[in-house]
Design a protein around this motif. Structure first.
Motif, short mmCIF file in Angstrom:
data_model
loop_
_atom_site.label_atom_id
_atom_site.label_comp_id
_atom_site.label_asym_id
_atom_site.label_seq_id
_atom_site.Cartn_x
_atom_site.Cartn_y
_atom_site.Cartn_z
N HIS A 16 0.90 -1.17 0.00
CA HIS A 16 0.00 0.00 0.00
C HIS A 16 0.92 1.20 0.00
CE1 HIS A 16 -3.59 -2.04 2.21
NE2 HIS A 16 -2.95 -2.89 1.43
N PHE A 17 0.80 2.07 -0.94
CA PHE A 17 1.74 3.19 -1.01
C PHE A 17 1.01 4.41 -1.55
CE2 PHE A 17 6.02 4.95 -2.12
CZ PHE A 17 6.61 4.71 -0.90
N HIS A 18 0.07 4.89 -0.74
CA HIS A 18 -0.84 5.95 -1.22
C HIS A 18 -0.17 7.31 -1.27
CE1 HIS A 18 -3.43 2.69 -0.47
NE2 HIS A 18 -3.56 2.88 0.82
N THR A 19 -0.65 8.10 -2.22
CA THR A 19 -0.17 9.48 -2.35
C THR A 19 -1.14 10.42 -1.64
OG1 THR A 19 0.83 9.02 -4.50
CG2 THR A 19 0.29 11.30 -4.05
N MET A 20 -0.60 11.42 -0.98
CA MET A 20 -1.47 12.47 -0.40
C MET A 20 -1.08 13.81 -1.01
SD MET A 20 -1.79 11.47 3.60
CE MET A 20 -3.41 12.21 3.91
N ARG A 21 -2.10 14.59 -1.34
CA ARG A 21 -1.82 15.93 -1.84
C ARG A 21 -2.17 16.94 -0.75
NH1 ARG A 21 -3.97 15.74 -8.05
NH2 ARG A 21 -2.30 14.39 -8.75
N VAL A 22 -1.23 17.78 -0.45
CA VAL A 22 -1.45 18.80 0.58
C VAL A 22 -1.49 20.16 -0.12
CG1 VAL A 22 -0.54 19.82 2.69
CG2 VAL A 22 -0.20 17.38 2.24
N ALA A 23 -2.53 20.94 0.17
CA ALA A 23 -2.66 22.25 -0.47
C ALA A 23 -1.44 23.10 -0.17
CB ALA A 23 -3.93 22.94 0.01
N GLN A 24 -0.88 23.68 -1.20
CA GLN A 24 0.29 24.53 -0.98
C GLN A 24 -0.15 25.90 -0.48
OE1 GLN A 24 -1.18 23.97 -3.75
NE2 GLN A 24 -0.86 25.48 -5.31
N PRO A 25 0.68 26.56 0.32
CA PRO A 25 0.31 27.91 0.75
C PRO A 25 0.35 28.88 -0.44
CG PRO A 25 2.18 27.04 2.01
CD PRO A 25 1.98 26.13 0.85
N GLY A 26 -0.42 29.97 -0.36
CA GLY A 26 -0.47 30.97 -1.43
C GLY A 26 0.92 31.43 -1.82
N GLY A 27 1.19 31.46 -3.13
CA GLY A 27 2.49 31.91 -3.62
C GLY A 27 3.62 30.98 -3.22
N LYS A 28 3.27 29.84 -2.65
CA LYS A 28 4.24 28.84 -2.13
C LYS A 28 5.20 29.48 -1.12
CE LYS A 28 4.03 25.77 -6.10
NZ LYS A 28 3.67 26.61 -7.26
N TYR A 29 4.65 30.34 -0.30
CA TYR A 29 5.44 30.93 0.80
C TYR A 29 5.32 30.02 2.02
CZ TYR A 29 5.88 35.68 -1.17
OH TYR A 29 6.21 36.78 -1.92
N TYR A 30 6.42 29.58 2.57
CA TYR A 30 6.35 29.00 3.90
C TYR A 30 7.65 29.21 4.65
CZ TYR A 30 6.66 25.12 0.49
OH TYR A 30 6.85 24.34 -0.59
N ALA A 85 -3.78 27.44 -7.91
CA ALA A 85 -2.37 27.80 -7.80
C ALA A 85 -2.16 29.24 -8.24
CB ALA A 85 -1.53 26.86 -8.65
N ASP A 86 -1.21 29.92 -7.61
CA ASP A 86 -0.98 31.33 -7.93
C ASP A 86 0.50 31.66 -7.93
OD1 ASP A 86 -0.50 31.01 -5.27
OD2 ASP A 86 -1.78 32.63 -4.58
N CYS A 87 0.84 32.82 -8.50
CA CYS A 87 2.22 33.30 -8.41
C CYS A 87 2.33 34.16 -7.15
CB CYS A 87 2.59 34.10 -9.65
SG CYS A 87 1.72 35.67 -9.81
#
Lengths: 81, 437
Positions: B96-110, B175-177
């Protein structure tokens, strides 16, 4: 259409088709319900919440099925056939 | 000593570029060593098995992953992609090797702290293998088992204040810039609208009822760093209505060599003296620029917003003040049957909270596509099948010159049968009375 009536209709129709397929597109469900997609979605959401239906996803496409049906469920040891 | 011999994968490490194989081997070694004493919740050697099954796939020339699955977190129809291998006995770590997608923060800032914590969570409850970022923009967690899904979801939503992203027949994670947070070209606040629409359309993001995937992408300006025009079903590209602002002193500065062209980019070699005729005016696609007595002139009505002049001389030229965005629809970038660029639907719209006008367009499109779209048909394909005119009717947008790809191709494009006397049928005998053969 009342929720209970819709639930009965979906279960009845999906069970009837089980011999040929176990996964259904959302469009198939809204056609069974004879409703516009947005209206049908409210009922389908509730059916999933009550575990009458479950999601299946390939990653790109989503489908609906009844829990425990189809080869996939058995292969994934979710439920033995 | 590696668990599985991987001669074919090893070859991939020999090229000049960084290799994902090296990354996977590094993670496999790290898990084997476990310097931080992590209580791994999935198999410690899962990355070894991942390398093993990939090697086998290369050897057989076919995949050993099965197609999709029924895993997910309660109430969500997206964000988790079931992955099961068909060789569970040979490679139990990836059965079992499931993928999870996690919402990226706006502008991919973290913050680095946030990233470290995400990685810690994934090392503890998953394989430790990530993809930063997937083509939808999400943070992708690759490989965990079914019992870990709810645990990870709980942690993400309660500790990280972060949601799962979209997958399947859902609205995908918008998704955004970086937008106006750091970019002077940005014509609107990309992060604000991206966040607003993400919140507004939670049901569409998490509960699949579309015929297929649906993507929003937000570009602050026509440079299109997010490539929305090539990938999004609805792309929002920043635009302005008035004139490009010109600082003639700065133009003279560029000509005189006071300021480096392209903001100093590409300065790794000597390109010679800056030549405004050759490097800017001569490259304008609509030839709408010229020099007049040492002053730069622009015929703005001919400008197609290619951004070249602004990119080359950012100190001298600036986007106009009457800002908003253009909405384009129907792009897709599939692997198999060729890409399709977006078509212009709304030439200019103001991007102001609460974005009601924009939401009206979006919902009109969805109503049409949900009703008329075939299963697995993207919006762009429906537009091609039924015609752009149908989309205009669905969105209640009047046809305008910008919608016409080429003039005089079909003069009846805007006429419907019931708008023409007698419809499309005619009595040939009555016609022949006045028009001899």
């Amino acid at each position: 259409m009342e929720y209970e009536e819709a639930k009965k209709l979906i279960v009845e129709q999906l069970t009837k088709k089980l011999k040929t397929k176990s996964k259904f597109y959302f469009n198939d469900l809204s056609k069974i319900l004879e409703m516009k997609p947005r209206e049908a979605k409210k009922i389908v959401n509730k059916l999933v919440e009550e575990k009458v239906l479950e999601y299946w996803s390939s990653g790109s496409t989503s489908m609906y099925g009844m829990p425990g049906t189809g080869k996939q469920a058995a292969a994934e040891h979710e439920e033995k056939e | 000593m590696a668990k599985h011999a991987t001669p074919l994968l090893d070859q991939l490490e020999s090229g000049p570029w960084p290799s994902f194989v090296s990354d996977l081997k590094q993670e496999a070694a790290n898990r084997a060593k476990n310097p931080n004493n992590v209580e791994f919740q999935v198999a410690q050697d899962c990355v070894e098995d991942l390398l093993g099954i990939l090697e086998l796939s290369f050897k057989h020339g076919m995949t050993h992953w099965k197609h999709g699955g029924i895993v997910g977190v309660f109430g969500y129809g997206g964000g988790v992609i079931g992955r099961y291998c068909d060789q569970p006995e040979k490679f139990p770590g990836v059965a079992h090797f499931h993928t999870m997608r996690v919402a990226q923060p706006g502008g991919k800032y973290y913050t680095t702290e946030f990233l470290k914590k995400l990685c810690d969570l994934w090392e503890f409850r998953g394989s430790g293998v990530t993809n930063m970022h997937g083509s939808t923009g999400d943070i992708i967690f690759i490989g965990t088992s079914t019992p870990q899904l709810e645990e990870i979801f709980y942690e993400l939503t309660h500790t990280f204040n972060q949601d799962l992203g979209g997958s399947g027949s859902n609205l995908r994670t918008p998704a955004d810039c970086i937008g106006s947070s750091r970019c002077e070209y940005s014509c609107y606040d990309t992060q604000a609208i991206c966040y607003d629409l993400t919140q507004e359309y939670q049901d569409e993001l998490h509960r699949p009822a579309f015929p297929y995937k649906f993507k929003f992408k937000f570009d602050g300006c026509p440079n299109c760093c997010v490539a929305s025009i090539a990938r999004a079903d609805i792309s929002f590209v920043g635009n302005w209505k008035d004139d490009i602002k010109i600082d003639q002193e700065a133009v003279a500065g560029y000509i005189g060599g006071e300021f480096p062209a392209n903001a100093g980019d590409h300065n790794g070699r000597d390109w010679g003296k800056f030549d405004i005729e050759k490097e800017v005016i001569g490259l304008c696609p609509t030839q709408c620029m010229w020099m007049d007595s040492g002053k730069l002139k622009i015929d703005n009505k001919e400008c197609t917003r290619c951004m070249h002049c602004i990119n080359v001389m950012p100190r001298a030229l600036h986007i106009g003040d009457d800002r908003g965005c253009s909405m384009l629809v129907g792009a897709k970038a599939p692997i198999l049957d060729g890409a399709q660029m977006g078509s212009l639907l709304v030439p200019f719209i103001k991007v102001e909270e609460p974005y009601d006008e924009i939401k009206e367009v979006i919902e009109g499109i969805w109503d049409w596509w949900m009703e008329e779209g075939k299963n697995r048909e993207r919006l762009g394909e429906l537009i091609k099948r039924q015609g752009f005119q149908k989309l205009l009717e669905a969105t209640n947008i009047k046809p305008m010159a910008q919608h016409v790809q080429e003039p005089r191709h079909n003069p009846y494009i805007f006429w419907k049968e019931d708008e023409v006397d007698g419809g499309w049928d005619r009595d040939i005998n009555a016609f022949r009375k006045d028009h001899l053969r």
